[in-house]
Write an enzyme that holds these catalytic residues in place. Structure first.
Site, short mmCIF file in Angstrom:
data_model
loop_
_atom_site.label_atom_id
_atom_site.label_comp_id
_atom_site.label_asym_id
_atom_site.label_seq_id
_atom_site.Cartn_x
_atom_site.Cartn_y
_atom_site.Cartn_z
N HIS A 36 1.23 -1.14 -0.31
CA HIS A 36 0.60 0.02 -0.31
C HIS A 36 0.66 1.15 -0.35
CE1 HIS A 36 -4.30 -2.18 0.24
NE2 HIS A 36 -3.15 -3.41 1.64
N LYS A 63 -4.96 -9.30 -9.09
CA LYS A 63 -5.89 -8.86 -7.50
C LYS A 63 -6.56 -7.96 -7.80
CE LYS A 63 -5.34 -7.04 -3.01
NZ LYS A 63 -4.68 -5.99 -1.73
N ASP A 64 -8.12 -8.08 -7.76
CA ASP A 64 -9.13 -7.11 -8.04
C ASP A 64 -8.89 -5.93 -7.92
OD1 ASP A 64 -11.97 -7.19 -9.75
OD2 ASP A 64 -12.36 -6.67 -7.82
N HIS A 106 -8.62 -3.44 -11.28
CA HIS A 106 -8.88 -4.78 -12.84
C HIS A 106 -9.47 -4.94 -13.64
CE1 HIS A 106 -8.80 -8.97 -14.60
NE2 HIS A 106 -7.70 -8.40 -14.57
N HIS A 137 -2.93 -3.15 8.87
CA HIS A 137 -3.82 -3.22 7.08
C HIS A 137 -4.53 -1.97 6.95
CE1 HIS A 137 -6.92 -4.35 5.64
NE2 HIS A 137 -8.00 -4.23 6.55
#
Length: 147
Positions: A36, A63-64, A106, A137
């Site tokens: 990230h 990865k979406d 994506h 996260h």
């Protein structure tokens, strides 16, 4: 026979007990940065997303969606304390300031390479989960309220 433990031996034994937790936390923070964080503040278009998603190893399978936070990593880490963050929900922290972000989505039917992504850039408040003072996260982003 009485054995006297040296202070150095005690420090060594204590360190052995703390090392696995410290290493695990360090690994989670590094993984957060890998997924990230990008300090670059320029060129956040579709080509950027295609390049960064491949460079960050998120294209096998594709990865979406992934969001990159730009700027200074110390400012991101400061969300985990009161310098740039505040409690938000169940164990999360919300940034006090907005960050430039790029979200890569994506745009293809197949999850197999080559992956193609569409870039969406904005200034957003970010919500993260912290462990031991480090981001681990990225939960979500949202548009900051108008002053």
């Amino acid at each position: 026979m009485v054995m006297v433990l040296s202070p150095l031996f005690l420090v060594f034994m204590l360190d052995l007990g703390l090392t696995p937790q410290t290493l695990a936390q360090d690994d989670r923070y590094r993984e957060f940065l890998r997924k990230h964080y990008d300090p670059s503040s320029k060129g956040h278009d579709d080509r950027y997303c295609n390049t960064m998603m491949a460079r960050k190893h998120m294209t096998k399978p594709c990865k979406d969606t992934n969001t990159f936070v730009h700027g200074n990593s110390d400012n991101i880490r400061a969300i985990c304390d009161d310098r740039n963050g505040e409690p938000y929900g169940d164990g999360l922290r919300r940034s006090r300031s907005a960050f430039q972000i790029t979200t890569c989505r994506h745009i293809g039917g197949s999850p197999k390479s080559p992956c193609r992504y569409r870039a969406f850039s904005a200034n957003r408040i970010i919500v993260i989960r912290c462990e031991d003072g480090f981001p681990v996260h990225l939960e979500k982003t949202f548009i900051p309220p108008k002053p």
